[in-house]
Scaffold this motif. Structure first.
Motif, PDB file in Angstrom:
ATOM      1  N   LEU A 171       0.869  -1.176   0.000  1.00  0.00           N
ATOM      2  CA  LEU A 171       0.000   0.000   0.000  1.00  0.00           C
ATOM      3  C   LEU A 171       0.906   1.225   0.000  1.00  0.00           C
ATOM      4  O   LEU A 171       1.679   1.426   0.937  1.00  0.00           O
ATOM      5  CB  LEU A 171      -0.924  -0.004   1.224  1.00  0.00           C
ATOM      6  CG  LEU A 171      -2.071   1.005   1.209  1.00  0.00           C
ATOM      7  CD1 LEU A 171      -3.225   0.520   2.096  1.00  0.00           C
ATOM      8  CD2 LEU A 171      -1.640   2.393   1.656  1.00  0.00           C
ATOM      9  N   THR A 172       0.834   2.020  -1.057  1.00  0.00           N
ATOM     10  CA  THR A 172       1.749   3.147  -1.207  1.00  0.00           C
ATOM     11  C   THR A 172       1.136   4.485  -0.829  1.00  0.00           C
ATOM     12  O   THR A 172       1.862   5.414  -0.477  1.00  0.00           O
ATOM     13  CB  THR A 172       2.271   3.232  -2.649  1.00  0.00           C
ATOM     14  OG1 THR A 172       1.153   3.262  -3.557  1.00  0.00           O
ATOM     15  CG2 THR A 172       3.156   2.031  -2.973  1.00  0.00           C
ATOM     16  N   ALA A 173      -0.195   4.614  -0.897  1.00  0.00           N
ATOM     17  CA  ALA A 173      -0.812   5.904  -0.593  1.00  0.00           C
ATOM     18  C   ALA A 173      -2.306   5.751  -0.384  1.00  0.00           C
ATOM     19  O   ALA A 173      -2.918   4.763  -0.814  1.00  0.00           O
ATOM     20  CB  ALA A 173      -0.547   6.906  -1.718  1.00  0.00           C
ATOM     21  N   VAL A 174      -2.872   6.748   0.264  1.00  0.00           N
ATOM     22  CA  VAL A 174      -4.321   6.923   0.370  1.00  0.00           C
ATOM     23  C   VAL A 174      -4.651   8.207  -0.377  1.00  0.00           C
ATOM     24  O   VAL A 174      -3.983   9.232  -0.193  1.00  0.00           O
ATOM     25  CB  VAL A 174      -4.778   7.049   1.836  1.00  0.00           C
ATOM     26  CG1 VAL A 174      -6.291   7.193   1.913  1.00  0.00           C
ATOM     27  CG2 VAL A 174      -4.312   5.870   2.643  1.00  0.00           C
ATOM     28  N   VAL A 175      -5.665   8.167  -1.227  1.00  0.00           N
ATOM     29  CA  VAL A 175      -6.004   9.336  -2.040  1.00  0.00           C
ATOM     30  C   VAL A 175      -7.501   9.610  -1.948  1.00  0.00           C
ATOM     31  O   VAL A 175      -8.311   8.699  -1.786  1.00  0.00           O
ATOM     32  CB  VAL A 175      -5.592   9.134  -3.519  1.00  0.00           C
ATOM     33  CG1 VAL A 175      -4.081   8.979  -3.641  1.00  0.00           C
ATOM     34  CG2 VAL A 175      -6.286   7.926  -4.122  1.00  0.00           C
ATOM     35  N   PHE A 176      -7.842  10.892  -2.047  1.00  0.00           N
ATOM     36  CA  PHE A 176      -9.254  11.275  -2.123  1.00  0.00           C
ATOM     37  C   PHE A 176      -9.352  12.638  -2.789  1.00  0.00           C
ATOM     38  O   PHE A 176      -8.404  13.438  -2.770  1.00  0.00           O
ATOM     39  CB  PHE A 176      -9.927  11.302  -0.743  1.00  0.00           C
ATOM     40  CG  PHE A 176      -9.270  12.183   0.279  1.00  0.00           C
ATOM     41  CD1 PHE A 176      -9.615  13.519   0.414  1.00  0.00           C
ATOM     42  CD2 PHE A 176      -8.296  11.662   1.125  1.00  0.00           C
ATOM     43  CE1 PHE A 176      -9.023  14.324   1.368  1.00  0.00           C
ATOM     44  CE2 PHE A 176      -7.683  12.468   2.087  1.00  0.00           C
ATOM     45  CZ  PHE A 176      -8.051  13.802   2.206  1.00  0.00           C
ATOM     46  N   ASP A 177     -10.482  12.903  -3.400  1.00  0.00           N
ATOM     47  CA  ASP A 177     -10.701  14.189  -4.046  1.00  0.00           C
ATOM     48  C   ASP A 177     -10.908  15.280  -3.006  1.00  0.00           C
ATOM     49  O   ASP A 177     -11.499  15.037  -1.944  1.00  0.00           O
ATOM     50  CB  ASP A 177     -11.920  14.134  -4.965  1.00  0.00           C
ATOM     51  CG  ASP A 177     -11.674  13.297  -6.211  1.00  0.00           C
ATOM     52  OD1 ASP A 177     -10.497  13.090  -6.569  1.00  0.00           O
ATOM     53  OD2 ASP A 177     -12.662  12.849  -6.812  1.00  0.00           O
ATOM     54  N   ARG A 178     -10.443  16.463  -3.326  1.00  0.00           N
ATOM     55  CA  ARG A 178     -10.661  17.625  -2.443  1.00  0.00           C
ATOM     56  C   ARG A 178     -12.167  17.819  -2.250  1.00  0.00           C
ATOM     57  O   ARG A 178     -12.912  17.940  -3.230  1.00  0.00           O
ATOM     58  CB  ARG A 178     -10.035  18.868  -3.067  1.00  0.00           C
ATOM     59  CG  ARG A 178     -10.166  20.135  -2.235  1.00  0.00           C
ATOM     60  CD  ARG A 178      -9.584  21.311  -2.990  1.00  0.00           C
ATOM     61  NE  ARG A 178      -8.146  21.152  -3.150  1.00  0.00           N
ATOM     62  CZ  ARG A 178      -7.237  21.649  -2.309  1.00  0.00           C
ATOM     63  NH1 ARG A 178      -7.638  22.353  -1.253  1.00  0.00           N
ATOM     64  NH2 ARG A 178      -5.952  21.471  -2.533  1.00  0.00           N
ATOM     65  N   PRO A 179     -12.636  17.834  -1.010  1.00  0.00           N
ATOM     66  CA  PRO A 179     -14.072  18.007  -0.791  1.00  0.00           C
ATOM     67  C   PRO A 179     -14.571  19.356  -1.303  1.00  0.00           C
ATOM     68  O   PRO A 179     -13.828  20.345  -1.352  1.00  0.00           O
ATOM     69  CB  PRO A 179     -14.201  17.922   0.740  1.00  0.00           C
ATOM     70  CG  PRO A 179     -12.989  17.169   1.187  1.00  0.00           C
ATOM     71  CD  PRO A 179     -11.904  17.590   0.247  1.00  0.00           C
ATOM     72  N   ALA A 180     -15.843  19.375  -1.674  1.00  0.00           N
ATOM     73  CA  ALA A 180     -16.463  20.624  -2.116  1.00  0.00           C
ATOM     74  C   ALA A 180     -16.490  21.636  -0.980  1.00  0.00           C
ATOM     75  O   ALA A 180     -16.408  21.273   0.210  1.00  0.00           O
ATOM     76  CB  ALA A 180     -17.883  20.340  -2.613  1.00  0.00           C
ATOM     77  N   GLY A 181     -16.621  22.889  -1.342  1.00  0.00           N
ATOM     78  CA  GLY A 181     -16.592  23.951  -0.341  1.00  0.00           C
ATOM     79  C   GLY A 181     -17.708  23.869   0.679  1.00  0.00           C
ATOM     80  O   GLY A 181     -17.555  24.350   1.814  1.00  0.00           O
ATOM     81  N   ASP A 182     -18.844  23.268   0.299  1.00  0.00           N
ATOM     82  CA  ASP A 182     -19.968  23.163   1.240  1.00  0.00           C
ATOM     83  C   ASP A 182     -20.047  21.789   1.904  1.00  0.00           C
ATOM     84  O   ASP A 182     -21.068  21.451   2.515  1.00  0.00           O
ATOM     85  CB  ASP A 182     -21.294  23.485   0.541  1.00  0.00           C
ATOM     86  CG  ASP A 182     -21.572  22.583  -0.662  1.00  0.00           C
ATOM     87  OD1 ASP A 182     -20.725  21.714  -0.972  1.00  0.00           O
ATOM     88  OD2 ASP A 182     -22.629  22.757  -1.305  1.00  0.00           O
ATOM     89  N   PHE A 183     -18.968  21.011   1.790  1.00  0.00           N
ATOM     90  CA  PHE A 183     -18.925  19.706   2.447  1.00  0.00           C
ATOM     91  C   PHE A 183     -18.483  19.873   3.890  1.00  0.00           C
ATOM     92  O   PHE A 183     -17.484  20.523   4.182  1.00  0.00           O
ATOM     93  CB  PHE A 183     -17.938  18.785   1.714  1.00  0.00           C
ATOM     94  CG  PHE A 183     -17.799  17.413   2.333  1.00  0.00           C
ATOM     95  CD1 PHE A 183     -18.702  16.407   2.035  1.00  0.00           C
ATOM     96  CD2 PHE A 183     -16.750  17.123   3.195  1.00  0.00           C
ATOM     97  CE1 PHE A 183     -18.571  15.137   2.589  1.00  0.00           C
ATOM     98  CE2 PHE A 183     -16.606  15.862   3.749  1.00  0.00           C
ATOM     99  CZ  PHE A 183     -17.523  14.864   3.445  1.00  0.00           C
ATOM    100  N   VAL A 184     -19.241  19.306   4.806  1.00  0.00           N
ATOM    101  CA  VAL A 184     -18.882  19.346   6.225  1.00  0.00           C
ATOM    102  C   VAL A 184     -18.934  17.919   6.768  1.00  0.00           C
ATOM    103  O   VAL A 184     -19.705  17.083   6.286  1.00  0.00           O
ATOM    104  CB  VAL A 184     -19.814  20.266   7.040  1.00  0.00           C
ATOM    105  CG1 VAL A 184     -19.608  21.721   6.658  1.00  0.00           C
ATOM    106  CG2 VAL A 184     -21.273  19.874   6.843  1.00  0.00           C
ATOM    107  N   ALA A 185     -18.112  17.649   7.769  1.00  0.00           N
ATOM    108  CA  ALA A 185     -18.050  16.295   8.309  1.00  0.00           C
ATOM    109  C   ALA A 185     -17.685  16.329   9.785  1.00  0.00           C
ATOM    110  O   ALA A 185     -17.036  17.276  10.257  1.00  0.00           O
ATOM    111  CB  ALA A 185     -17.031  15.453   7.539  1.00  0.00           C
ATOM    112  N   ARG A 186     -18.067  15.283  10.478  1.00  0.00           N
ATOM    113  CA  ARG A 186     -17.793  15.159  11.903  1.00  0.00           C
ATOM    114  C   ARG A 186     -17.405  13.715  12.245  1.00  0.00           C
ATOM    115  O   ARG A 186     -17.802  12.777  11.550  1.00  0.00           O
ATOM    116  CB  ARG A 186     -19.014  15.556  12.740  1.00  0.00           C
ATOM    117  CG  ARG A 186     -19.364  17.024  12.691  1.00  0.00           C
ATOM    118  CD  ARG A 186     -18.313  17.873  13.382  1.00  0.00           C
ATOM    119  NE  ARG A 186     -18.693  19.276  13.435  1.00  0.00           N
ATOM    120  CZ  ARG A 186     -18.425  20.178  12.480  1.00  0.00           C
ATOM    121  NH1 ARG A 186     -17.798  19.783  11.376  1.00  0.00           N
ATOM    122  NH2 ARG A 186     -18.798  21.419  12.617  1.00  0.00           N
TER     123      ARG A 186
END
Length: 294
Positions: A171-186
């Motif tokens: 496993l060389t990396a974890v990747v994800f797209d930059r979240p949208a500006g109105d994305f919120v998470a907890r």
């Protein structure tokens, strides 16, 4: 520790070197050792003939946040995630999980790649990364060259301690797209102590919030099934629903009811199934109240 099975120790400098050494599928990989060491000492795992230290491999660590795709190298430590200011702005839910990860000493050694490959149902980094819709990059040496593939994190885990990663893959990396500006998470986690213990239950929830409604909802849970999971029933209960003050009670009630369809916990030495089911419902309600206040 049974060192008699180890016949060679390697500390490669490049990914190519490491993958060639792993081609036979018998090497034991060592990075931070926060999972490997206690597992081998307790007899749960045994060392292979080759002990392969990943710490010196150039390009296998680091956090890249400049483009649309966020990339976290496999040997990046939990402390590095916790301290990264750019990541705190882009994906604060992941930094929040790192904040509650074990102790300072373990955070300094534990790597994101090791945490995911350990495949614990209670792994703290899995729920926030699932909420971020992350994938893992897997590499192997084949026909004289490096070959890579990407696997969505949701499909990476198979069972406790088991993943789709083949023995010759790294496993060389974890990747994800930059979240949208109105994305919120907890993120919420519960254990016998605030940070030093593995989680009894963890819940991460993320969504885009616009005009008082939720969309692209992602919910993930840990310690309530054989693997970390996406809570699809909760997601369906929340998708498109209002989160403003006058409607929040009905939205939360639907999500809490749906949680029982996703969470299938067991009794063990750390908690009962009943208690875990109760915590999941409490955490879903808490994170939704938090989203509403954003």
């Amino acid at each position: 520790m049974d060192m008699q099975t180890i016949t060679s120790y390697l500390a490669p400098r490049s990914i190519d070197e490491a993958l060639q050494a792993m081609a036979g599928g018998t090497a034991t990989l060592f990075c931070g050792g926060t999972d490997l060491s206690p597992q081998t000492e307790s007899g749960v795992r045994r060392y292979g003939a080759t002990l392969l230290n990943l710490r010196r491999i150039e390009g296998l660590g680091g956090i890249q946040t400049e483009g649309n795709e966020i990339r976290i190298g496999a040997t990046t430590t939990v402390s590095e995630i916790r301290r990264n200011a750019a990541l705190a702005g882009i994906a604060p839910v992941l930094v929040e999980a790192a904040e509650h990860f074990a102790s300072e000493q373990i955070r300094n050694a534990a790597s994101v790649g090791g945490n995911l490959c350990n495949a614990s149902p209670a792994g703290d980094l899995s729920p926030p990364l699932l909420v971020l819709d992350a994938s893992v990059e897997l590499a192997c040496w084949h026909d004289g060259a490096v070959q890579t593939r990407r696997v969505p994190l949701e499909r990476f885990f198979l069972a406790p301690g088991k993943t789709v990663k083949r023995a010759e893959e790294l496993l060389t990396a974890v990747v994800f797209d930059r979240p949208a500006g109105d994305f919120v998470a907890r993120f919420r986690k519960s254990g016998p102590r605030p940070a030093l213990e593995i989680s009894t239950v963890s819940v991460a929830l993320g969504a885009r919030v616009a005009a008082g409604r939720l969309s692209q909802v992602r919910v993930a849970m840990g310690s309530v099934a054989p693997t970390p999971l996406r809570a699809r029933h909760v997601e369906a209960a929340l998708e498109g629903k209002p989160i403003h003050a006058s409607a929040v009670a009905s939205t939360i009630a639907a999500a809490v009811d749906a949680a029982a369809q996703d969470a299938k916990p067991i009794d063990d030495v750390r908690a009962s199934a009943w208690y875990r089911s109760h915590l999941v419902r409490v955490f879903v309600e808490e994170v939704l109240h938090d989203l509403r206040r954003d």
